[in-house]
Scaffold this motif. Structure first.
Motif, short mmCIF file in Angstrom:
data_model
loop_
_atom_site.label_atom_id
_atom_site.label_comp_id
_atom_site.label_asym_id
_atom_site.label_seq_id
_atom_site.Cartn_x
_atom_site.Cartn_y
_atom_site.Cartn_z
N ASP A 119 0.86 -1.18 0.00
CA ASP A 119 0.00 0.00 0.00
C ASP A 119 0.90 1.24 0.00
OD1 ASP A 119 -1.82 2.01 0.32
OD2 ASP A 119 -2.48 1.41 2.33
N ASP A 121 0.44 4.43 -1.33
CA ASP A 121 -0.12 5.76 -1.08
C ASP A 121 -0.93 5.85 0.21
OD1 ASP A 121 -2.31 4.29 -1.83
OD2 ASP A 121 -2.68 5.39 -3.70
N ASP A 123 -3.77 4.43 1.19
CA ASP A 123 -5.23 4.49 1.13
C ASP A 123 -5.89 3.20 1.58
OD1 ASP A 123 -4.66 2.79 -0.95
OD2 ASP A 123 -5.79 3.91 -2.47
N GLN A 125 -5.38 0.22 0.26
CA GLN A 125 -5.49 -0.73 -0.83
C GLN A 125 -4.12 -1.02 -1.42
OE1 GLN A 125 -8.32 1.67 -3.16
NE2 GLN A 125 -9.87 0.09 -2.77
N ASP A 127 -1.08 -1.44 -3.82
CA ASP A 127 -0.46 -0.89 -5.03
C ASP A 127 0.70 -1.81 -5.41
OD1 ASP A 127 -2.04 1.62 -4.85
OD2 ASP A 127 -0.81 1.97 -3.08
N TRP A 142 5.77 2.90 -9.84
CA TRP A 142 4.73 2.31 -9.00
C TRP A 142 3.39 2.52 -9.68
CZ3 TRP A 142 0.72 4.56 -6.00
CH2 TRP A 142 0.72 5.94 -5.87
N GLN A 144 -0.73 2.79 -9.55
CA GLN A 144 -1.83 3.25 -8.70
C GLN A 144 -3.17 2.94 -9.38
OE1 GLN A 144 -2.17 7.56 -8.23
NE2 GLN A 144 -2.72 7.30 -6.08
N ARG A 145 -4.06 2.30 -8.64
CA ARG A 145 -5.34 1.92 -9.20
C ARG A 145 -6.20 3.15 -9.48
NH1 ARG A 145 -7.88 -2.11 -5.45
NH2 ARG A 145 -5.74 -2.55 -4.90
N TRP A 153 -4.38 0.86 -14.60
CA TRP A 153 -3.83 1.63 -13.50
C TRP A 153 -2.90 2.72 -14.03
CZ3 TRP A 153 -2.86 -1.50 -8.43
CH2 TRP A 153 -3.93 -2.38 -8.20
N THR A 154 -2.64 3.72 -13.19
CA THR A 154 -1.74 4.81 -13.55
C THR A 154 -0.30 4.46 -13.19
OG1 THR A 154 -3.49 6.44 -13.21
CG2 THR A 154 -1.22 7.25 -13.24
N HIS A 156 3.42 5.63 -12.24
CA HIS A 156 4.21 6.75 -11.72
C HIS A 156 5.68 6.34 -11.70
CE1 HIS A 156 0.57 8.83 -10.33
NE2 HIS A 156 0.16 7.67 -9.84
N THR A 205 3.39 10.39 -5.37
CA THR A 205 3.22 10.81 -6.76
C THR A 205 4.01 12.08 -7.09
OG1 THR A 205 1.24 12.09 -6.17
CG2 THR A 205 0.92 9.81 -6.90
#
Length: 414
Positions: A119, A121, A123, A125, A127, A142, A144-145, A153-154, A156, A205
């Motif tokens: 996890d 970030d 949150d 959940q 990653d 990394w 990110q959903r 996913w994004t 970074h 990010t």
């Protein structure tokens, strides 16, 4: 478990068999038949003691190469999902029916090679960190959903390290939160590869991931593993490299390297050392280090701790099996619940027999390991992991294939 051996001895001199009597032949036939039955019974008993596995094909054509597999509860439903990395995609297979879903597709430089779950970030959940472009630039990202698991996913950026090859999350800096520890395969500057821990910043990010080089003395580091090796409540790093087996310990201000094993010794550096590494424990509390030697090598090796156990003593090296081509995956776990960790091993290029093997320690015979072939010829194993994937309390195996382009699940039978 016990290993049984039955031998049959009889005289075979010329006079004894020139004119055998009927009673002599009957006695010999009865003795041979009884020996065969006993030997077969013992062999069946030993085989029955070890678990059997049911094979399931998770993906028959995942991509050109399945470089890595990990387990993770991606959707947060309490069930263990399967994650696979290919040259251009990261996929996850949703438990319990293993439906394939996409995390990223073509969003990173070729080839993706390694992945780690955390996890990042904060949150709540999962990653993923991902190593890509590994034969060229070596990029670290990394993932990110999005708002929905149905969208890609994004990606970074974390940084760049040429020849990035393996990564794991572990709190090697002792800061109460794991760092991303990356090991490149080949050195790009200085004396060796830069085994580096990247700190997760407050804003992953936007902020820079501060890098801490743990060691830069080793070459051709094919894999590493994290464990509290010396029992002092800090996480250490075991490495498999051209220089053999080494342990990296320390703090943010000072790092030390201790050599534990020689690895394969050869005249050519490229044929020396080790390529895979895991730590296991036996029922008597003794630890062992399992390796594949050399990198992409032919031997499965076990190192046992010397009696003196001083920092300068090398561990005792024993080759438990050899003759493989491109050994490429290892895991240690207690499959059969006997208190001894077994060794799960995968190889990719051995003609006709490439696949997955488990070695089970025979407690009644020192340094002997019983070989159980789980898959012969069905998967050219690039990576494997061990986990309870169906929640029945038994350990299973997931393997990803190279030339076979597949992902397989081996469920332990009750």
């Amino acid at each position: 478990m016990e290993r049984f051996q039955v031998s049959v001895g009889f005289s075979c001199g010329a006079s004894a068999f020139s004119h055998p009597s009927e009673i002599t032949l009957k006695r010999y036939r009865m003795h041979a038949a009884l020996s065969f039955v006993v030997a077969a019974s013992f062999a069946s008993l030993h085989a029955a003691d070890f678990p059997a596995f049911e094979e399931r094909i998770i993906d028959a054509n995942v991509g050109k190469v399945c470089y890595a597999v990990i387990s993770s509860d991606v959707d947060g439903d309490g069930q263990t999902d399967i994650v696979a990395v290919t040259e251009s995609r990261v996929l996850w297979y949703q438990a319990p029916d293993w439906k394939m879903r996409t995390i990223i597709d073509g969003q990173t430089p070729l080839d993706n090679v390694c992945i780690a779950a955390h996890d990042i970030d904060g949150d709540g959940q999962i990653d993923f960190a991902l190593g890509a472009g590994w034969t060229k630039t070596g990029t670290i990202h990394w993932l990110q959903r999005g708002e929905s698991l149905d969208e890609n996913w994004t990606v970074h950026s974390i940084g760049q390290e040429a020849w990035t090859h393996r990564m794991r999350f572990a709190d090697v800096l002792g800061k109460g939160r794991p760092q991303l520890v990356v090991s490149p395969l080949n050195a790009t500057e200085g004396n060796g590869v830069r085994l580096t821990a990247f700190e997760i910043p407050k804003s992953p990010t936007k902020d820079r991931w501060v890098a801490h080089v743990l060691n830069d003395e080793l070459n051709r580091m094919h894999n590493h593993w994290h464990v509290d090796f010396d029992g002092n409540n800090t996480i250490d790093t075991l490495t498999a490299s051209q220089e053999g087996i080494n342990l990296v310990t320390g703090t943010t201000s000072e790092w030390q390297r201790t050599k534990l094993g020689t690895g394969e010794t050869a005249d050519t550096p490229a044929q020396s050392g080790a390529g895979e590494i895991k730590l296991g424990t036996l029922q008597n509390g003794k630890r062992f280090i399992a390796t594949v030697e050399p990198m992409h090598g032919h031997s499965v090796v076990v190192y046992t701790e010397p009696a003196s156990a001083t920092k300068t003593d090398l561990w005792n090296r024993t080759v438990i099996d050899d003759g493989f081509q491109r050994g490429h995956a290892l895991w240690t776990a207690d499959f059969d619940g006997d208190g001894n960790d077994e060794i799960a091993f995968g190889h990719s290029d051995t003609p006709e027999t490439f696949g997955v093997i488990i070695y089970d320690f025979n407690q009644s015979a020192t340094n002997q390991w019983q070989k159980h072939v789980i898959d012969a010829g069905g998967i050219a194993t690039e990576d494997l992991i061990v986990e309870d994937f169906n929640g029945d309390g038994l350990l299973d195996i997931v393997a990803g294939g190279r030339a076979t382009h597949n992902v397989k699940l081996y469920l332990q039978k009750k």
